[in-house]
Design a protein around this motif. Structure first.
Motif, short mmCIF file in Angstrom:
data_model
loop_
_atom_site.label_atom_id
_atom_site.label_comp_id
_atom_site.label_asym_id
_atom_site.label_seq_id
_atom_site.Cartn_x
_atom_site.Cartn_y
_atom_site.Cartn_z
N ARG A 50 44.76 -11.73 -19.95
CA ARG A 50 45.06 -12.31 -18.64
C ARG A 50 45.15 -13.84 -18.71
NH1 ARG A 50 42.92 -8.78 -13.88
NH2 ARG A 50 42.98 -6.73 -14.85
N GLY A 51 45.04 -14.37 -19.94
CA GLY A 51 45.23 -15.81 -20.12
C GLY A 51 43.95 -16.64 -20.15
N TYR A 52 42.79 -15.99 -20.12
CA TYR A 52 41.52 -16.72 -20.19
C TYR A 52 41.11 -16.90 -21.65
CZ TYR A 52 41.20 -15.65 -15.22
OH TYR A 52 41.46 -15.54 -13.88
N ASP A 53 40.29 -17.90 -21.89
CA ASP A 53 39.82 -18.20 -23.24
C ASP A 53 38.47 -17.50 -23.46
OD1 ASP A 53 38.89 -19.26 -25.62
OD2 ASP A 53 39.32 -21.33 -25.09
N PRO A 54 38.45 -16.45 -24.29
CA PRO A 54 37.20 -15.72 -24.52
C PRO A 54 36.07 -16.60 -25.07
CG PRO A 54 39.04 -14.48 -25.38
CD PRO A 54 39.57 -15.82 -24.98
N LYS A 55 36.43 -17.59 -25.88
CA LYS A 55 35.43 -18.50 -26.43
C LYS A 55 34.72 -19.27 -25.31
CE LYS A 55 35.41 -21.49 -30.49
NZ LYS A 55 36.29 -22.22 -31.40
N ARG A 58 32.42 -16.87 -23.43
CA ARG A 58 31.17 -16.64 -24.17
C ARG A 58 30.23 -17.83 -24.01
NH1 ARG A 58 31.38 -12.04 -27.09
NH2 ARG A 58 33.41 -11.27 -27.73
N LYS A 59 30.77 -19.03 -24.01
CA LYS A 59 29.95 -20.24 -23.83
C LYS A 59 29.32 -20.24 -22.44
CE LYS A 59 28.38 -24.33 -24.87
NZ LYS A 59 27.29 -24.49 -25.80
N ILE A 60 30.10 -19.88 -21.44
CA ILE A 60 29.57 -19.81 -20.07
C ILE A 60 28.48 -18.75 -19.98
CG2 ILE A 60 30.14 -19.14 -17.70
CD1 ILE A 60 32.91 -20.51 -18.22
N LEU A 61 28.67 -17.60 -20.61
CA LEU A 61 27.63 -16.57 -20.62
C LEU A 61 26.35 -17.09 -21.25
CD1 LEU A 61 29.73 -13.44 -21.68
CD2 LEU A 61 28.75 -13.90 -19.42
N SER A 62 26.50 -17.84 -22.34
CA SER A 62 25.34 -18.42 -23.02
C SER A 62 24.61 -19.41 -22.12
CB SER A 62 25.81 -19.11 -24.30
OG SER A 62 24.78 -19.85 -24.88
N ILE A 63 25.36 -20.24 -21.43
CA ILE A 63 24.77 -21.23 -20.53
C ILE A 63 24.06 -20.55 -19.37
CG2 ILE A 63 25.34 -23.05 -18.85
CD1 ILE A 63 27.63 -23.87 -20.82
N ARG A 64 24.67 -19.52 -18.81
CA ARG A 64 24.09 -18.84 -17.65
C ARG A 64 22.78 -18.13 -17.98
NH1 ARG A 64 28.18 -17.09 -13.28
NH2 ARG A 64 26.77 -15.33 -13.13
N LYS A 65 22.54 -17.83 -19.25
CA LYS A 65 21.28 -17.19 -19.66
C LYS A 65 20.11 -18.17 -19.63
CE LYS A 65 23.28 -13.88 -22.88
NZ LYS A 65 23.37 -13.50 -24.29
N LYS A 66 20.42 -19.46 -19.69
CA LYS A 66 19.37 -20.47 -19.81
C LYS A 66 18.92 -20.98 -18.45
CE LYS A 66 21.40 -21.99 -24.12
NZ LYS A 66 22.09 -23.02 -24.83
N LYS A 67 17.71 -21.50 -18.42
CA LYS A 67 17.23 -22.18 -17.22
C LYS A 67 17.99 -23.49 -17.11
CE LYS A 67 12.60 -20.30 -17.59
NZ LYS A 67 11.21 -20.59 -17.91
N LYS A 68 18.17 -23.95 -15.88
CA LYS A 68 18.93 -25.18 -15.63
C LYS A 68 18.36 -26.35 -16.42
CE LYS A 68 20.65 -28.10 -11.92
NZ LYS A 68 20.67 -28.35 -10.47
#
Length: 88
Positions: A50-55, A58-68
């Motif tokens: 759909r034109g999104y960058d999987p990399k 994955r980085k966003i998923l990694s960030i969302r796992k962490k506390k702010k």
């Protein structure tokens, strides 16, 4: 001697049965984990299609796992190091 091996370290048949059940449970969980990993690959392939960058996803998923605060600290350290190396 063969009876001792069959009994297991717990000293009885119950220990051998318990060990077998634990191993079988772990095996089932490994299969589920593989299935989930395959599902995640499918989602990433769909995102890419759909034109999104999987990399980036994955980085966003990694960030969302962490506390702010944890993420902000990592970013501050990264920025300090990059500045020291003349990268920014």
């Amino acid at each position: 001697m063969a009876e001792e091996r069959q009994e297991g370290m717990g000293g009885g048949q119950v220990a051998a049965d318990e060990l077998r059940l634990l191993i079988e449970r772990a095996e089932r969980l490994e299969e589920e984990k593989k299935g989930i990993a395959d599902d995640i690959k499918d989602v990433m392939a769909e995102a890419k299609g759909r034109g999104y960058d999987p990399k980036a996803i994955r980085k966003i998923l990694s960030i969302r796992k962490k506390k702010k605060e944890e993420y902000q600290e990592e970013e501050a350290i990264l920025e300090t190091y990059m500045h020291a190396l003349g990268m920014i």
